[in-house]
Design a protein around this motif. Structure first.
Motif, PDB file in Angstrom:
ATOM      1  N   GLU A  10       0.821  -1.045   0.111  1.00 23.72           N
ATOM      2  CA  GLU A  10       0.045  -0.083  -0.002  1.00 23.72           C
ATOM      3  C   GLU A  10       1.021   1.278  -0.034  1.00 23.72           C
ATOM      4  O   GLU A  10       0.589   2.298  -0.700  1.00 23.72           O
ATOM      5  N   ILE A  57       2.175   1.686  -3.414  1.00 21.57           N
ATOM      6  CA  ILE A  57       1.651   2.142  -4.365  1.00 21.57           C
ATOM      7  C   ILE A  57       1.255   3.417  -4.169  1.00 21.57           C
ATOM      8  O   ILE A  57       0.926   4.336  -5.296  1.00 21.57           O
ATOM      9  N   LEU A  59       5.131   0.099  -9.442  1.00 23.50           N
ATOM     10  CA  LEU A  59       3.863   0.085  -9.496  1.00 23.50           C
ATOM     11  C   LEU A  59       3.374  -1.399  -9.744  1.00 23.50           C
ATOM     12  O   LEU A  59       2.799  -2.201  -9.565  1.00 23.50           O
ATOM     13  N   CYS A  60       3.958  -1.606 -11.272  1.00 24.41           N
ATOM     14  CA  CYS A  60       3.696  -2.802 -11.791  1.00 24.41           C
ATOM     15  C   CYS A  60       4.120  -4.136 -11.101  1.00 24.41           C
ATOM     16  O   CYS A  60       3.487  -4.933 -10.933  1.00 24.41           O
ATOM     17  N   THR A  77       4.793  -4.266  -7.924  1.00 22.20           N
ATOM     18  CA  THR A  77       3.906  -4.446  -6.632  1.00 22.20           C
ATOM     19  C   THR A  77       2.437  -4.963  -6.787  1.00 22.20           C
ATOM     20  O   THR A  77       2.144  -5.628  -5.955  1.00 22.20           O
ATOM     21  N   TYR A  78       1.842  -4.484  -7.992  1.00 22.37           N
ATOM     22  CA  TYR A  78       0.499  -4.985  -8.161  1.00 22.37           C
ATOM     23  C   TYR A  78       0.505  -6.382  -8.571  1.00 22.37           C
ATOM     24  O   TYR A  78      -0.646  -6.927  -8.657  1.00 22.37           O
ATOM     25  N   ASP A  79       1.821  -7.055  -9.278  1.00 17.62           N
ATOM     26  CA  ASP A  79       1.629  -8.378  -9.597  1.00 17.62           C
ATOM     27  C   ASP A  79       1.407  -9.107  -8.561  1.00 17.62           C
ATOM     28  O   ASP A  79       2.042  -9.291  -7.608  1.00 17.62           O
ATOM     29  N   ASP A 126      -3.314  -7.248  -7.893  1.00 24.77           N
ATOM     30  CA  ASP A 126      -4.266  -6.985  -8.667  1.00 24.77           C
ATOM     31  C   ASP A 126      -3.895  -6.813 -10.318  1.00 24.77           C
ATOM     32  O   ASP A 126      -3.168  -5.983 -10.667  1.00 24.77           O
ATOM     33  N   ASN A 127      -3.887  -8.075 -10.643  1.00 20.57           N
ATOM     34  CA  ASN A 127      -3.354  -8.198 -12.123  1.00 20.57           C
ATOM     35  C   ASN A 127      -3.814  -7.161 -13.127  1.00 20.57           C
ATOM     36  O   ASN A 127      -2.986  -7.100 -14.142  1.00 20.57           O
ATOM     37  N   LYS A 168      -4.510  -4.064 -12.636  1.00 19.33           N
ATOM     38  CA  LYS A 168      -3.569  -2.872 -12.335  1.00 19.33           C
ATOM     39  C   LYS A 168      -2.357  -2.930 -12.873  1.00 19.33           C
ATOM     40  O   LYS A 168      -1.697  -2.235 -13.387  1.00 19.33           O
ATOM     41  N   ALA A 169      -1.579  -4.163 -12.435  1.00 21.40           N
ATOM     42  CA  ALA A 169      -0.399  -4.657 -12.858  1.00 21.40           C
ATOM     43  C   ALA A 169      -0.278  -4.418 -14.413  1.00 21.40           C
ATOM     44  O   ALA A 169       0.807  -3.916 -14.963  1.00 21.40           O
ATOM     45  N   TYR A 194      -0.140  -0.599 -15.594  1.00 19.71           N
ATOM     46  CA  TYR A 194       1.160   0.131 -15.424  1.00 19.71           C
ATOM     47  C   TYR A 194       2.088  -0.576 -16.462  1.00 19.71           C
ATOM     48  O   TYR A 194       3.035  -0.013 -16.818  1.00 19.71           O
TER      49      TYR A 194
END
Length: 240
Positions: A133, A136, A159-160, A162-164, A167-168, A170-171, A174
Protein backbone atom coordinates in the motif's frame (compact mmCIF):
# COMPACT_ATOMS: atom_id res chain seq x y z
CA UNK A 1 25.70 31.52 -1.31
CA UNK A 2 24.43 30.28 -4.66
CA UNK A 3 21.20 31.87 -5.88
CA UNK A 4 19.14 31.38 -9.01
CA UNK A 5 17.19 34.59 -9.51
CA UNK A 6 17.14 34.36 -13.31
CA UNK A 7 15.30 31.05 -13.45
CA UNK A 8 12.96 31.88 -10.59
CA UNK A 9 12.06 35.33 -11.93
CA UNK A 10 11.23 33.96 -15.37
CA UNK A 11 9.15 31.14 -13.85
CA UNK A 12 7.18 33.54 -11.65
CA UNK A 13 6.49 35.83 -14.60
CA UNK A 14 5.27 32.98 -16.78
CA UNK A 15 3.12 31.48 -14.03
CA UNK A 16 1.31 34.79 -13.53
CA UNK A 17 1.31 35.65 -17.26
CA UNK A 18 3.19 38.90 -16.67
CA UNK A 19 5.39 40.46 -19.35
CA UNK A 20 8.84 41.88 -18.79
CA UNK A 21 7.40 45.28 -19.70
CA UNK A 22 4.69 45.03 -17.02
CA UNK A 23 7.22 44.10 -14.34
CA UNK A 24 9.57 46.86 -15.48
CA UNK A 25 6.78 49.46 -15.34
CA UNK A 26 5.88 48.35 -11.81
CA UNK A 27 9.50 48.73 -10.69
CA UNK A 28 10.13 51.94 -12.62
CA UNK A 29 12.96 50.49 -14.68
CA UNK A 30 13.48 49.50 -18.34
CA UNK A 31 12.34 46.14 -19.78
CA UNK A 32 15.94 45.62 -20.91
CA UNK A 33 16.99 45.47 -17.25
CA UNK A 34 14.50 42.71 -16.52
CA UNK A 35 15.74 40.85 -19.60
CA UNK A 36 19.32 41.04 -18.34
CA UNK A 37 18.29 39.68 -14.93
CA UNK A 38 16.56 36.72 -16.56
CA UNK A 39 19.62 36.00 -18.71
CA UNK A 40 21.87 36.12 -15.70
CA UNK A 41 23.70 39.18 -17.04
CA UNK A 42 22.87 41.41 -14.13
CA UNK A 43 21.23 41.58 -10.73
CA UNK A 44 18.59 43.99 -9.37
CA UNK A 45 19.51 46.57 -6.80
CA UNK A 46 19.08 45.10 -3.33
CA UNK A 47 16.41 47.70 -2.57
CA UNK A 48 14.24 46.27 -5.36
CA UNK A 49 14.20 42.70 -4.04
CA UNK A 50 11.40 43.21 -1.45
CA UNK A 51 9.31 45.04 -4.07
CA UNK A 52 9.77 42.22 -6.61
CA UNK A 53 8.98 39.59 -3.98
CA UNK A 54 5.82 41.44 -2.89
CA UNK A 55 4.71 41.81 -6.51
CA UNK A 56 4.84 38.03 -6.99
CA UNK A 57 3.55 37.22 -3.47
CA UNK A 58 6.67 35.31 -2.42
CA UNK A 59 9.35 35.88 0.20
CA UNK A 60 12.76 37.29 -0.72
CA UNK A 61 14.29 33.92 0.19
CA UNK A 62 11.89 32.18 -2.22
CA UNK A 63 12.69 34.73 -4.92
CA UNK A 64 16.40 34.06 -4.55
CA UNK A 65 15.86 30.28 -4.22
CA UNK A 66 17.85 30.35 -0.99
CA UNK A 67 15.51 27.83 0.65
CA UNK A 68 15.74 25.52 -2.39
CA UNK A 69 19.53 25.59 -2.17
CA UNK A 70 19.24 24.38 1.42
CA UNK A 71 16.79 21.65 0.40
CA UNK A 72 19.00 20.46 -2.47
CA UNK A 73 22.04 20.32 -0.19
CA UNK A 74 20.16 18.28 2.43
CA UNK A 75 18.76 15.81 -0.11
CA UNK A 76 22.18 15.39 -1.73
CA UNK A 77 23.50 14.39 1.68
CA UNK A 78 20.67 11.89 2.11
CA UNK A 79 21.51 10.41 -1.30
CA UNK A 80 25.21 10.19 -0.40
CA UNK A 81 24.49 8.35 2.85
CA UNK A 82 21.96 6.08 1.14
CA UNK A 83 24.60 5.01 -1.40
CA UNK A 84 26.89 3.97 1.47
CA UNK A 85 24.16 1.91 3.13
CA UNK A 86 23.24 0.20 -0.15
CA UNK A 87 26.87 -0.63 -0.92
CA UNK A 88 27.14 -2.23 2.52
CA UNK A 89 23.86 -4.12 2.11
CA UNK A 90 22.34 -2.21 5.05
CA UNK A 91 18.80 -2.06 3.69
CA UNK A 92 17.15 -1.46 7.05
CA UNK A 93 19.32 1.59 7.74
CA UNK A 94 18.65 2.82 4.21
CA UNK A 95 14.90 2.60 4.84
CA UNK A 96 15.23 4.47 8.15
CA UNK A 97 17.23 7.17 6.37
CA UNK A 98 14.58 7.74 3.68
CA UNK A 99 11.78 7.66 6.26
CA UNK A 100 13.58 10.54 7.98
CA UNK A 101 14.07 12.36 4.67
CA UNK A 102 10.38 11.92 3.81
CA UNK A 103 9.32 13.33 7.16
CA UNK A 104 11.47 16.40 6.42
CA UNK A 105 10.70 16.80 2.69
CA UNK A 106 7.43 14.91 2.01
CA UNK A 107 6.72 16.65 -1.32
CA UNK A 108 10.13 16.29 -2.98
CA UNK A 109 10.06 13.79 -5.84
CA UNK A 110 13.64 12.67 -5.18
CA UNK A 111 12.70 11.74 -1.63
CA UNK A 112 9.47 10.03 -2.68
CA UNK A 113 11.45 7.92 -5.15
CA UNK A 114 14.16 7.16 -2.57
CA UNK A 115 11.61 5.98 0.01
CA UNK A 116 9.74 3.89 -2.56
CA UNK A 117 13.00 2.17 -3.55
CA UNK A 118 14.00 1.64 0.10
CA UNK A 119 10.68 -0.01 0.99
CA UNK A 120 10.96 -2.25 -2.06
CA UNK A 121 14.49 -3.31 -1.09
CA UNK A 122 13.41 -4.21 2.43
CA UNK A 123 10.23 -6.15 1.61
CA UNK A 124 9.67 -9.88 1.28
CA UNK A 125 7.83 -11.66 -1.54
CA UNK A 126 4.92 -11.75 -1.81
CA UNK A 127 4.76 -8.14 -0.76
CA UNK A 128 3.06 -7.62 2.63
CA UNK A 129 -0.14 -5.59 2.39
CA UNK A 130 1.11 -2.61 4.42
CA UNK A 131 4.29 -2.26 2.37
CA UNK A 132 2.43 -2.76 -0.91
CA UNK A 133 0.00 0.00 0.00
CA UNK A 134 2.86 2.40 0.77
CA UNK A 135 4.74 1.63 -2.45
CA UNK A 136 1.55 2.09 -4.45
CA UNK A 137 0.73 5.40 -2.74
CA UNK A 138 4.28 6.70 -3.28
CA UNK A 139 4.40 5.51 -6.89
CA UNK A 140 1.09 7.10 -7.80
CA UNK A 141 2.13 10.34 -6.09
CA UNK A 142 5.39 10.35 -8.04
CA UNK A 143 3.55 9.88 -11.33
CA UNK A 144 1.27 12.77 -10.44
CA UNK A 145 4.04 15.17 -9.45
CA UNK A 146 7.17 14.28 -11.43
CA UNK A 147 8.00 15.33 -14.98
CA UNK A 148 11.37 13.54 -14.86
CA UNK A 149 11.29 10.63 -17.32
CA UNK A 150 13.55 8.36 -15.23
CA UNK A 151 11.58 8.97 -12.02
CA UNK A 152 8.34 8.22 -13.86
CA UNK A 153 9.78 5.05 -15.40
CA UNK A 154 10.90 3.84 -11.96
CA UNK A 155 7.47 4.59 -10.50
CA UNK A 156 5.78 2.59 -13.29
CA UNK A 157 8.15 -0.32 -12.70
CA UNK A 158 7.53 -0.43 -8.94
CA UNK A 159 3.77 -0.09 -9.38
CA UNK A 160 3.71 -2.88 -11.94
CA UNK A 161 5.77 -5.26 -9.79
CA UNK A 162 3.89 -4.41 -6.59
CA UNK A 163 0.46 -4.95 -8.14
CA UNK A 164 1.63 -8.26 -9.65
CA UNK A 165 -0.13 -10.99 -7.67
CA UNK A 166 -2.37 -8.45 -5.92
CA UNK A 167 -4.34 -6.94 -8.77
CA UNK A 168 -3.31 -8.31 -12.16
CA UNK A 169 -5.49 -5.83 -14.04
CA UNK A 170 -3.71 -2.93 -12.36
CA UNK A 171 -0.32 -4.58 -12.94
CA UNK A 172 -1.09 -4.86 -16.64
CA UNK A 173 -2.33 -1.25 -16.72
CA UNK A 174 1.05 -0.01 -15.49
CA UNK A 175 2.92 -2.51 -17.68
CA UNK A 176 1.24 -0.93 -20.70
CA UNK A 177 2.52 2.48 -19.55
CA UNK A 178 6.11 1.31 -19.94
CA UNK A 179 8.17 2.38 -22.92
CA UNK A 180 9.07 0.21 -25.89
CA UNK A 181 12.44 -1.54 -25.84
CA UNK A 182 13.08 0.13 -29.20
CA UNK A 183 12.75 3.66 -27.81
CA UNK A 184 14.58 3.56 -24.49
CA UNK A 185 17.16 6.17 -23.52
CA UNK A 186 19.98 3.61 -23.73
CA UNK A 187 18.90 2.38 -27.16
CA UNK A 188 18.60 5.87 -28.60
CA UNK A 189 21.97 6.94 -27.18
CA UNK A 190 23.60 3.86 -28.69
CA UNK A 191 22.34 5.04 -32.09
CA UNK A 192 23.33 8.72 -32.00
CA UNK A 193 26.59 8.85 -30.02
CA UNK A 194 29.84 8.49 -31.96
CA UNK A 195 33.44 7.55 -31.24
CA UNK A 196 34.44 5.97 -27.91
CA UNK A 197 31.37 7.44 -26.26
CA UNK A 198 29.20 5.70 -28.86
CA UNK A 199 31.00 2.38 -28.36
CA UNK A 200 30.50 2.63 -24.58
CA UNK A 201 26.81 3.39 -25.12
CA UNK A 202 26.42 0.36 -27.41
CA UNK A 203 28.19 -1.92 -24.93
CA UNK A 204 25.99 -0.66 -22.09
CA UNK A 205 22.86 -1.23 -24.16
CA UNK A 206 23.95 -4.76 -25.15
CA UNK A 207 24.66 -5.60 -21.48
CA UNK A 208 21.20 -4.34 -20.56
CA UNK A 209 19.58 -6.47 -23.25
CA UNK A 210 21.51 -9.59 -22.20
CA UNK A 211 20.59 -9.04 -18.55
CA UNK A 212 16.91 -8.52 -19.41
CA UNK A 213 16.89 -11.57 -21.70
CA UNK A 214 18.48 -13.73 -18.99
CA UNK A 215 15.92 -12.62 -16.39
CA UNK A 216 13.06 -13.26 -18.81
CA UNK A 217 14.40 -16.74 -19.64
CA UNK A 218 14.64 -17.62 -15.95
CA UNK A 219 11.18 -16.18 -15.38
CA UNK A 220 9.73 -18.54 -17.98
CA UNK A 221 10.57 -21.52 -15.78
CA UNK A 222 8.32 -20.19 -13.00
CA UNK A 223 5.34 -19.46 -15.22
CA UNK A 224 4.75 -22.91 -16.69
CA UNK A 225 6.49 -26.28 -16.62
CA UNK A 226 8.77 -26.48 -19.64
CA UNK A 227 11.42 -29.03 -20.46
CA UNK A 228 14.89 -27.47 -21.06
CA UNK A 229 14.55 -28.16 -24.79
CA UNK A 230 11.16 -26.49 -24.97
CA UNK A 231 12.45 -23.44 -23.13
CA UNK A 232 15.32 -23.16 -25.61
CA UNK A 233 12.89 -23.42 -28.55
CA UNK A 234 10.75 -20.63 -27.05
CA UNK A 235 13.81 -18.41 -26.66
CA UNK A 236 15.12 -19.06 -30.17
CA UNK A 237 11.81 -19.05 -32.04
CA UNK A 238 11.75 -15.25 -32.63
CA UNK A 239 15.22 -15.49 -34.15
CA UNK A 240 14.30 -18.13 -36.75
Amino acid sequence: MEINLKGKLRALRQQKNITQEALANHLGITPQSVGKWERGEGFPDITLLPKIAFYFDVTVDELLCIDQVRVDKAITEYERQAAIYLNNGENEKNLELWEKAHAEFPNDCRVIEGLMFAINREMDYPCPKDKAERIIALGEELLEKSTDSLQRANAIQYLCYTYDGIDNEKALYYANMGGSIHATRDELKSKILQGEEGVDACQSYIETLIHSAALSAVGMTFKIKFSPGKILRHILSPLT
